[in-house]
Write an enzyme that holds these catalytic residues in place. Structure first.
Site, PDB file in Angstrom:
ATOM      1  N   HIS A 151      21.018  14.966  37.011  1.00 54.65           N
ATOM      2  CA  HIS A 151      20.268  15.103  35.755  1.00 54.65           C
ATOM      3  C   HIS A 151      20.362  16.543  35.250  1.00 54.65           C
ATOM      4  CE1 HIS A 151      18.643  11.044  36.384  1.00 54.65           C
ATOM      5  NE2 HIS A 151      18.779  11.388  37.668  1.00 54.65           N
TER       6      HIS A 151
ATOM      7  N   HIS B 207      22.392  14.454  29.877  1.00 60.69           N
ATOM      8  CA  HIS B 207      22.523  13.514  30.986  1.00 60.69           C
ATOM      9  C   HIS B 207      21.849  12.180  30.699  1.00 60.69           C
ATOM     10  CE1 HIS B 207      18.633  15.515  31.947  1.00 60.69           C
ATOM     11  NE2 HIS B 207      18.294  14.325  32.402  1.00 60.69           N
TER      12      HIS B 207
ATOM     13  N   HIS C  12      16.253   5.709  38.524  1.00 62.34           N
ATOM     14  CA  HIS C  12      15.832   7.115  38.637  1.00 62.34           C
ATOM     15  C   HIS C  12      14.355   7.238  38.991  1.00 62.34           C
ATOM     16  CE1 HIS C  12      15.359  11.317  37.855  1.00 62.34           C
ATOM     17  NE2 HIS C  12      14.904  11.220  36.630  1.00 62.34           N
TER      18      HIS C  12
END
Length: 264
Positions: A74, A78, A84
């Site tokens: 990240h 991004h 995540h």
């Protein structure tokens, strides 16, 4: 065939300059700012971007130039995949290698909050703000990206860009109800921002903590951060190309984000 004709038309429009390609990506370099998490939380830190030269037309490799690179997933402009965040861990097809590739090419709606972010760096976009924008520009359609324009990417120093105070960061973001509204009622692919992460600087103090990450990824949606040049896009009508690296079980990756924009 109609579909083939559409592709042929697109190629001709690109060649003629009728459709312009806009780069929404920051250049990756050692100075690229990365997310600053509160130290008192004791969380791990992402590596900054770095290059290590392997050879450059020399005795290490006489005919080629190449580098090793390292950074966190990240970093810079991004992609955030649903995996995540802890709330997105149970979804299927939720990592950079398993997300449906159709999500990587989609329409984009650009909501302008430049004046609001300039007046208040902690500005949070509300549902009413989005609905007022829709009343002027049209309803956000399912399967699109919503891009949050603040012109934050125009800040020339990392200090101003991250805008860290003794109490944490101060950058614009989302009211939690807006994240729910966009994911549930507008069925977006995800949201994109010009700031270092998809949440506001005050995200750690919101309820829930980091609401964009928590709620957007919990709804199996995605995020784009550290975008730039959103001022070159129309409120509606652009096509976004945002494909992350195909990392096995990747939580995200740096990427090149491009927008196809019809010339007026």
């Amino acid at each position: 065939m109609p579909a083939q004709n559409t592709i042929t038309d697109l190629i001709q429009l690109l060649a003629s300059g009728t459709i312009r390609v806009v780069d929404l990506t920051r250049t990756l370099e050692a100075e690229t700012p990365i997310l600053q998490l509160p130290e008192e939380m004791g969380w791990g830190k992402s590596l900054p971007f770095s290059l290590e030269e392997i050879s450059r037309y020399d005795d290490r490799g006489p005919a080629w130039y190449w580098n090793n690179l390292s950074c966190g997933e990240h970093t810079g402009t991004h992609f955030d995949a649903p995996i995540h965040w802890v709330t997105g861990q149970e979804h299927e097809h939720h990592a950079t290698d398993s997300l449906p590739i159709e999500k990587f090419v989609a329409p984009a709606f650009v909501i302008d909050a430049v004046a609001e972010a300039a007046a208040d760096p902690d500005f949070l976009m509300t549902v009413d703000f989005v609905k007022a924008w829709e009343a002027q520009h049209g309803k956000i359609t399912p399967g699109a990206w919503v891009l949050y324009r603040t012109d934050w990417s125009k800040k020339t120093s990392n200090e101003d860009y991250l805008n860290m105070g003794e109490d944490g960061g101060h950058t614009p973001g989302w009211d939690p109800e807006t994240v729910k509204f966009l994911s549930q009622e507008r069925d977006v692919i995800g949201v994109g921002v010009e700031t270092v992460g998809t949440d506001a600087g005050i995200g750690p103090t919101q309820e829930p903590m980091f609401p964009c990450h928590n709620l957007m990824h919990g709804a199996n949606r995605c995020g784009l951060a550290s975008l730039c040049n959103l001022d070159q896009l129309p409120p509606a009508g652009a096509l976004l190309i945002a494909a992350p690296l195909k990392i096995k079980n990747g939580s995200g990756s740096p990427l090149r984000v491009l927008a196809l924009v019809p010339e007026q």
